[in-house]
Design a protein around this motif. Structure first.
Motif: not given
Length: 250
Positions: A45, A65, A102, A104-107, A133
């Motif tokens: 990840d 990101d 945070q 782009a598409d996950t935390q 997220n």
């Protein structure tokens, strides 16, 4: 309240918002806690090996990101700043702090532990966890400031007249003054003045609460001791919310 997570959040956000460079941000964080190493989580990840230096990890996270650092200051019975899942919440509750990143598409959640090797090396090791997220519910500056003010008034009224009101041992006031004299500003460049003031007030009150410690019981009834405990607990909750709100205000 000696927070390991707060400098990473403050200087990380200052870097992301363009108020400081990467080298200045990393130097500021490590000046307070020593070398910072960030691990990795399963399934690749994060794009680096376990134990990556902070500077390396931040550069690669920026490539995913990375947009914000969020401070979490939970305690048992009040998981403030956490979003789940259970594994992350449990680790952060045990540490009583953590950071949410945070992407782009996950935390991702980071939980710190002391990294000590031998007698000369002292740093911080961050264990990453997958995080739900969802942004945590964080109060604004005005709300946190008002809650802290009310909690302080309530604590003062509750504790007024109770013997051994602060529970301080001799010399603690002098120790608090020494700590404040050598205290680095809680926030980094780019935060608004109101956030700096709130963070500084929260830092001072956190130290007062910590130094107060458990009541000695001298001169107090059981009911008075319980009132004192509740008052300090309520104040502590407000202090933690003030810390988080201040660190989010950039």
């Amino acid at each position: 309240m000696q927070l390991t997570s707060a400098p990473l959040v403050a200087w990380g956000n200052a870097w992301l918002s363009g108020h400081v460079g990467l080298d200045d941000a990393v130097d500021a964080v490590e000046r307070r806690g020593g070398p910072n190493l960030i691990g990795t989580v399963p399934a690749d990840d994060l794009p680096f090996d376990s134990g990556a230096p902070l500077r390396t990890a931040l550069v690669r996270l920026r490539g995913l990101d990375l947009s914000v650092f969020r401070l979490a200051l939970p305690t048992w019975g009040d998981p403030f700043g956490l979003v789940g899942p259970k594994e992350l919440n449990q680790a952060a509750l045990e540490a009583q702090e953590g950071v949410l990143l945070q992407l782009a598409d996950t935390q991702i959640g980071l939980v710190p532990t002391a990294d000590r090797r031998g007698s000369s090396y002292a740093g911080v090791s961050w264990t990453p966890y997958r995080a739900t997220n969802t942004p945590p519910q964080i109060p604004g500056l005005a709300e946190a400031e008002q809650r802290l003010k009310l909690a302080l008034i309530e604590a003062g009224r509750t504790l007024e007249g109770i013997t051994d009101i602060a529970g301080f041992e001799p010399g603690v006031h002098e120790e608090l003054g020494t700590l404040e004299a050598h205290q680095a500003p809680p926030l980094a460049h780019g935060y608004p003045p109101r956030a700096h003031r709130l963070a500084a007030q929260a830092e001072r009150l956190a130290r007062v609460i910590a130094l107060a410690g458990p009541a000695s019981g001298r001169g107090m009834t059981g009911g008075q001791a319980e009132e004192r405990r509740r008052a300090l607990h309520t104040l502590d909750m407000a202090v933690r919310r003030a810390h988080v709100a201040a660190h989010a205000a950039i």
